[in-house]
Design a protein around this motif. Sequence first.
Motif, PDB file in Angstrom:
ATOM      1  N   GLU A  77      72.725  55.730  43.595  1.00 40.48           N
ATOM      2  CA  GLU A  77      73.486  54.792  44.429  1.00 40.48           C
ATOM      3  C   GLU A  77      74.614  54.126  43.645  1.00 40.48           C
ATOM      4  OE1 GLU A  77      70.143  53.261  47.636  1.00 40.48           O
ATOM      5  OE2 GLU A  77      70.114  52.412  45.608  1.00 40.48           O
ATOM      6  N   VAL A  78      74.338  53.781  42.402  1.00 40.77           N
ATOM      7  CA  VAL A  78      75.354  53.161  41.558  1.00 40.77           C
ATOM      8  C   VAL A  78      76.492  54.147  41.296  1.00 40.77           C
ATOM      9  CG1 VAL A  78      75.827  52.227  39.259  1.00 40.77           C
ATOM     10  CG2 VAL A  78      73.764  51.532  40.490  1.00 40.77           C
ATOM     11  N   ILE A  79      76.147  55.392  41.001  1.00 39.26           N
ATOM     12  CA  ILE A  79      77.159  56.421  40.758  1.00 39.26           C
ATOM     13  C   ILE A  79      78.017  56.624  42.007  1.00 39.26           C
ATOM     14  CG2 ILE A  79      77.511  58.887  40.329  1.00 39.26           C
ATOM     15  CD1 ILE A  79      75.012  58.694  38.466  1.00 39.26           C
ATOM     16  N   LYS A  80      77.375  56.734  43.149  1.00 40.06           N
ATOM     17  CA  LYS A  80      78.105  56.929  44.408  1.00 40.06           C
ATOM     18  C   LYS A  80      79.040  55.748  44.673  1.00 40.06           C
ATOM     19  CE  LYS A  80      77.452  57.793  49.324  1.00 40.06           C
ATOM     20  NZ  LYS A  80      76.506  57.958  50.415  1.00 40.06           N
ATOM     21  N   GLN A  81      78.542  54.541  44.452  1.00 36.46           N
ATOM     22  CA  GLN A  81      79.359  53.349  44.677  1.00 36.46           C
ATOM     23  C   GLN A  81      80.529  53.299  43.675  1.00 36.46           C
ATOM     24  OE1 GLN A  81      77.141  49.692  44.539  1.00 36.46           O
ATOM     25  NE2 GLN A  81      78.869  48.465  45.220  1.00 36.46           N
TER      26      GLN A  81
ATOM     27  N   GLN B 194      83.173  55.750  44.782  1.00 39.74           N
ATOM     28  CA  GLN B 194      83.857  55.212  45.958  1.00 39.74           C
ATOM     29  C   GLN B 194      84.857  54.136  45.551  1.00 39.74           C
ATOM     30  OE1 GLN B 194      83.383  56.645  49.087  1.00 39.74           O
ATOM     31  NE2 GLN B 194      85.313  55.558  49.336  1.00 39.74           N
ATOM     32  N   ALA B 195      84.476  53.292  44.596  1.00 36.89           N
ATOM     33  CA  ALA B 195      85.388  52.248  44.116  1.00 36.89           C
ATOM     34  C   ALA B 195      86.623  52.878  43.462  1.00 36.89           C
ATOM     35  CB  ALA B 195      84.665  51.333  43.130  1.00 36.89           C
ATOM     36  N   LEU B 196      86.410  53.947  42.677  1.00 41.76           N
ATOM     37  CA  LEU B 196      87.543  54.647  42.070  1.00 41.76           C
ATOM     38  C   LEU B 196      88.465  55.217  43.136  1.00 41.76           C
ATOM     39  CD1 LEU B 196      86.065  56.679  39.071  1.00 41.76           C
ATOM     40  CD2 LEU B 196      87.873  54.975  38.982  1.00 41.76           C
ATOM     41  N   PHE B 197      87.899  55.903  44.102  1.00 43.53           N
ATOM     42  CA  PHE B 197      88.707  56.504  45.157  1.00 43.53           C
ATOM     43  C   PHE B 197      89.466  55.438  45.942  1.00 43.53           C
ATOM     44  CE2 PHE B 197      85.359  60.058  45.191  1.00 43.53           C
ATOM     45  CZ  PHE B 197      86.054  60.776  44.235  1.00 43.53           C
ATOM     46  N   ASN B 198      88.803  54.335  46.249  1.00 40.69           N
ATOM     47  CA  ASN B 198      89.450  53.263  47.000  1.00 40.69           C
ATOM     48  C   ASN B 198      90.578  52.618  46.194  1.00 40.69           C
ATOM     49  OD1 ASN B 198      87.650  53.704  49.085  1.00 40.69           O
ATOM     50  ND2 ASN B 198      86.349  51.964  48.575  1.00 40.69           N
TER      51      ASN B 198
ATOM     52  N   LEU C 105      92.187  53.941  43.261  1.00 43.21           N
ATOM     53  CA  LEU C 105      93.209  54.834  42.710  1.00 43.21           C
ATOM     54  C   LEU C 105      93.705  55.886  43.683  1.00 43.21           C
ATOM     55  CD1 LEU C 105      91.597  55.537  39.214  1.00 43.21           C
ATOM     56  CD2 LEU C 105      93.420  53.925  39.743  1.00 43.21           C
ATOM     57  N   GLY C 106      92.959  56.148  44.723  1.00 42.02           N
ATOM     58  CA  GLY C 106      93.261  57.293  45.577  1.00 42.02           C
ATOM     59  C   GLY C 106      92.544  58.507  45.011  1.00 42.02           C
ATOM     60  N   VAL C 107      92.395  59.522  45.827  1.00 50.13           N
ATOM     61  CA  VAL C 107      91.608  60.690  45.430  1.00 50.13           C
ATOM     62  C   VAL C 107      92.212  61.407  44.228  1.00 50.13           C
ATOM     63  CG1 VAL C 107      90.762  62.946  46.179  1.00 50.13           C
ATOM     64  CG2 VAL C 107      90.660  61.014  47.749  1.00 50.13           C
ATOM     65  N   VAL C 108      93.511  61.680  44.262  1.00 48.34           N
ATOM     66  CA  VAL C 108      94.149  62.459  43.188  1.00 48.34           C
ATOM     67  C   VAL C 108      94.042  61.747  41.850  1.00 48.34           C
ATOM     68  CG1 VAL C 108      96.338  63.419  42.360  1.00 48.34           C
ATOM     69  CG2 VAL C 108      95.707  63.645  44.770  1.00 48.34           C
ATOM     70  N   ASP C 109      94.410  60.470  41.795  1.00 45.87           N
ATOM     71  CA  ASP C 109      94.360  59.746  40.526  1.00 45.87           C
ATOM     72  C   ASP C 109      92.923  59.489  40.074  1.00 45.87           C
ATOM     73  OD1 ASP C 109      97.082  59.732  40.160  1.00 45.87           O
ATOM     74  OD2 ASP C 109      97.372  57.782  41.109  1.00 45.87           O
ATOM     75  N   ALA C 110      91.999  59.333  41.010  1.00 40.80           N
ATOM     76  CA  ALA C 110      90.590  59.174  40.634  1.00 40.80           C
ATOM     77  C   ALA C 110      90.092  60.446  39.956  1.00 40.80           C
ATOM     78  CB  ALA C 110      89.741  58.852  41.858  1.00 40.80           C
TER      79      ALA C 110
END
Length: 75
Positions: free
Chosen positions: A7-11, A14-18, A20-25
């Motif tokens: 759950e921590v990894i998934k969260q 998600q924080a990275l994607f939110n 930085l956006g998908v490409v930069d994440a």
Amino acid sequence: MPKTQQEVIKQGYQALFNSLGVVDAIRFIQHFTPGQGDYTKERHEWLERTPLEDILTSMKQRQKDDAAQYEEIIE
């Protein structure tokens, strides 16, 4: 209730994607991809066949090169 590791990894992703956006994440994650091989074995092999003078020269050159390592611009 504490979160599971999954759950921590998934969260975290998600924080990275939110943020930085998908490409930069993805670019960020790729920066921390682990290497391959047996570092200790390869290091011993390398040290046995490399003269100490060559190692010292390489270290001195790396010091010069490292001075500018944080000036890289990623576009």
